[in-house]
Every structure is written in structure tokens, then in C-alpha cells.
Design a protein around this motif. Structure first.
Motif, PDB file in Angstrom:
ATOM      1  N   GLN A 116       8.031 -46.664  45.578  1.00  0.00           N
ATOM      2  CA  GLN A 116       9.001 -47.651  46.051  1.00  0.00           C
ATOM      3  C   GLN A 116       9.154 -48.803  45.066  1.00  0.00           C
ATOM      4  OE1 GLN A 116      11.027 -47.267  48.860  1.00  0.00           O
ATOM      5  NE2 GLN A 116      12.065 -48.859  47.708  1.00  0.00           N
ATOM      6  N   LYS A 117       8.037 -49.310  44.554  1.00  0.00           N
ATOM      7  CA  LYS A 117       8.106 -50.429  43.599  1.00  0.00           C
ATOM      8  C   LYS A 117       8.796 -50.003  42.307  1.00  0.00           C
ATOM      9  CE  LYS A 117       4.335 -53.160  45.389  1.00  0.00           C
ATOM     10  NZ  LYS A 117       3.036 -53.780  45.183  1.00  0.00           N
ATOM     11  N   GLU A 118       8.505 -48.800  41.851  1.00  0.00           N
ATOM     12  CA  GLU A 118       9.160 -48.331  40.632  1.00  0.00           C
ATOM     13  C   GLU A 118      10.650 -48.121  40.870  1.00  0.00           C
ATOM     14  OE1 GLU A 118       9.543 -47.215  36.605  1.00  0.00           O
ATOM     15  OE2 GLU A 118       8.135 -48.451  37.725  1.00  0.00           O
ATOM     16  N   SER A 119      11.008 -47.599  42.020  1.00  0.00           N
ATOM     17  CA  SER A 119      12.422 -47.436  42.361  1.00  0.00           C
ATOM     18  C   SER A 119      13.124 -48.783  42.424  1.00  0.00           C
ATOM     19  CB  SER A 119      12.552 -46.706  43.706  1.00  0.00           C
ATOM     20  OG  SER A 119      13.908 -46.558  44.048  1.00  0.00           O
ATOM     21  N   ASN A 120      12.476 -49.764  43.037  1.00  0.00           N
ATOM     22  CA  ASN A 120      13.046 -51.113  43.095  1.00  0.00           C
ATOM     23  C   ASN A 120      13.220 -51.699  41.702  1.00  0.00           C
ATOM     24  OD1 ASN A 120      13.031 -50.930  45.871  1.00  0.00           O
ATOM     25  ND2 ASN A 120      11.209 -52.196  46.118  1.00  0.00           N
ATOM     26  N   ARG A 121      12.219 -51.490  40.844  1.00  0.00           N
ATOM     27  CA  ARG A 121      12.286 -51.992  39.475  1.00  0.00           C
ATOM     28  C   ARG A 121      13.438 -51.336  38.731  1.00  0.00           C
ATOM     29  NH1 ARG A 121      10.744 -51.175  34.365  1.00  0.00           N
ATOM     30  NH2 ARG A 121      10.009 -49.067  34.699  1.00  0.00           N
ATOM     31  N   LEU A 122      13.588 -50.030  38.900  1.00  0.00           N
ATOM     32  CA  LEU A 122      14.682 -49.317  38.245  1.00  0.00           C
ATOM     33  C   LEU A 122      16.037 -49.776  38.761  1.00  0.00           C
ATOM     34  CD1 LEU A 122      13.206 -45.703  38.214  1.00  0.00           C
ATOM     35  CD2 LEU A 122      13.404 -47.273  36.273  1.00  0.00           C
ATOM     36  N   ASN A 123      16.112 -50.000  40.058  1.00  0.00           N
ATOM     37  CA  ASN A 123      17.375 -50.507  40.639  1.00  0.00           C
ATOM     38  C   ASN A 123      17.715 -51.891  40.109  1.00  0.00           C
ATOM     39  OD1 ASN A 123      17.946 -48.243  42.183  1.00  0.00           O
ATOM     40  ND2 ASN A 123      16.821 -49.002  43.940  1.00  0.00           N
ATOM     41  N   THR A 124      16.692 -52.713  39.930  1.00  0.00           N
ATOM     42  CA  THR A 124      16.917 -54.066  39.432  1.00  0.00           C
ATOM     43  C   THR A 124      17.280 -54.074  37.948  1.00  0.00           C
ATOM     44  OG1 THR A 124      15.373 -54.981  41.033  1.00  0.00           O
ATOM     45  CG2 THR A 124      15.868 -56.342  39.114  1.00  0.00           C
ATOM     46  N   LEU A 125      16.519 -53.340  37.152  1.00  0.00           N
ATOM     47  CA  LEU A 125      16.704 -53.370  35.706  1.00  0.00           C
ATOM     48  C   LEU A 125      17.759 -52.379  35.206  1.00  0.00           C
ATOM     49  CD1 LEU A 125      12.997 -53.727  34.570  1.00  0.00           C
ATOM     50  CD2 LEU A 125      14.738 -55.513  34.734  1.00  0.00           C
ATOM     51  N   GLY A 126      18.004 -51.330  35.994  1.00  0.00           N
ATOM     52  CA  GLY A 126      18.988 -50.331  35.576  1.00  0.00           C
ATOM     53  C   GLY A 126      18.647 -49.731  34.239  1.00  0.00           C
ATOM     54  N   VAL A 127      19.644 -49.629  33.374  1.00  0.00           N
ATOM     55  CA  VAL A 127      19.442 -48.986  32.071  1.00  0.00           C
ATOM     56  C   VAL A 127      18.529 -49.778  31.146  1.00  0.00           C
ATOM     57  CG1 VAL A 127      21.620 -47.712  32.132  1.00  0.00           C
ATOM     58  CG2 VAL A 127      21.552 -50.003  31.135  1.00  0.00           C
ATOM     59  N   PHE A 128      18.215 -51.009  31.494  1.00  0.00           N
ATOM     60  CA  PHE A 128      17.349 -51.830  30.657  1.00  0.00           C
ATOM     61  C   PHE A 128      15.878 -51.657  31.011  1.00  0.00           C
ATOM     62  CE2 PHE A 128      21.451 -53.999  30.909  1.00  0.00           C
ATOM     63  CZ  PHE A 128      21.787 -53.999  29.555  1.00  0.00           C
ATOM     64  N   ASN A 129      15.544 -50.717  31.907  1.00  0.00           N
ATOM     65  CA  ASN A 129      14.178 -50.592  32.404  1.00  0.00           C
ATOM     66  C   ASN A 129      13.148 -50.261  31.345  1.00  0.00           C
ATOM     67  OD1 ASN A 129      13.328 -47.632  32.546  1.00  0.00           O
ATOM     68  ND2 ASN A 129      15.354 -47.543  33.452  1.00  0.00           N
ATOM     69  N   LEU A 130      13.520 -49.603  30.289  1.00  0.00           N
ATOM     70  CA  LEU A 130      12.541 -49.230  29.270  1.00  0.00           C
ATOM     71  C   LEU A 130      12.806 -49.888  27.925  1.00  0.00           C
ATOM     72  CD1 LEU A 130      12.173 -45.434  30.092  1.00  0.00           C
ATOM     73  CD2 LEU A 130      10.643 -47.294  30.699  1.00  0.00           C
ATOM     74  N   SER A 131      13.679 -50.874  27.890  1.00  0.00           N
ATOM     75  CA  SER A 131      13.976 -51.486  26.588  1.00  0.00           C
ATOM     76  C   SER A 131      12.925 -52.481  26.180  1.00  0.00           C
ATOM     77  CB  SER A 131      15.300 -52.197  26.553  1.00  0.00           C
ATOM     78  OG  SER A 131      16.021 -52.234  27.698  1.00  0.00           O
TER      79      SER A 131
END
Length: 131
Positions: A116-131
């Protein structure tokens, strides 16, 4: 996977992990199983040949937006895994998930919370999640 299934899996791992209960054992098993995933994919490429890697420099046009560039970026992974290789890779991914879940159990972290936390983080950061 729904929450109940994730919780059931975490409970099942807790009940079945007998031999490697030390956090040190579990951490090394997470690394070992990750290496086995890499090895099984490598063997699918180099021994079986059902898939191949065709890698080249990723082209990224700075004048285009991220969505437009996305269609030009490649995984470099070509072809479908044969049934045998798919079974092997799936089994190795499962073992890795088992030990990752065991690490959650040792640290008293709910796997569902991690997801859930990772999904929330991905939703928040979108394509910038791994930059």
C-alpha cells in the motif's frame, strides 16, 4: 491480490519458515533468490534461447513530453518465455517473495502495508518515482 490473500500468504510464510529464521539467514536468502531470478532469465536467453536481449541506447527526445517518449523506450527483452522457462522464472520469483515476506515477518511489517505504501508513493510521484 486482495488484502486477505496477502495476509494469508504472510501468515503461511510465518508458519513454514523453520530452518532459516535468523534475520541474517533471511537477508542472505533474499539476495540468493534474487540472484537465482537473474540466473534463470540469463539461462532462458543463453541456453534455451526462447527470449533474447537486444539492447541499444535508449533514445529520449527532450522536446517531447514523458508520455510521448514512453512509446520509444524499450525493455530490450524480446520474445515470450517458453513454458519451461516461464515455470522456472515463476518459481524463482515465488521463492524471492517468500523470503521477502519472511523479512517482513521478522521486522513486524505487514506485507500489505508495504504494498500500500509503495502504491501510494508511486501514485504520488508517478513517472518520477525512480529518478
Amino acid at each position: 491480490m486482495d488484502k486477505r490473500t496477502v495476509d494469508d500468504f504472510q501468515t503461511q510464510v510465518s508458519e513454514l519458515l523453520i530452518r532459516h529464521r535468523s534475520v541474517l539467514d533471511v537477508m542472505s536468502k533474499v539476495q540468493e533468490t534474487a540472484s537465482r531470478i537473474n540466473r534463470s532469465l540469463t539461462k532462458a536467453i543463453t541456453e534455451c534461447g526462447c527470449v533474447e536481449v537486444v539492447a541499444k541506447k535508449q533514445t529520449y527526445d527532450a522536446s517531447k513530453n514523458l508520455e510521448e517518449n514512453k512509446s520509444h523506450l524499450d525493455t530490450h527483452f524480446n520474445g515470450p518465455l517458453c513454458e519451461h522457462c516461464r515455470d522456472v522464472v515463476t518459481a524463482e520469483l515465488g521463492k524471492n517473495l517468500f523470503y521477502l515476506t519472511a523479512l517482513c515477518n521478522i521486522t513486524d511489517i505487514k506485507l500489505e502495508d508495504v504494498l500500500q505504501k509503495e502504491s501510494n508513493r508511486l501514485n504520488t510521484l508517478g513517472v518520477f518515482n525512480l529518478s
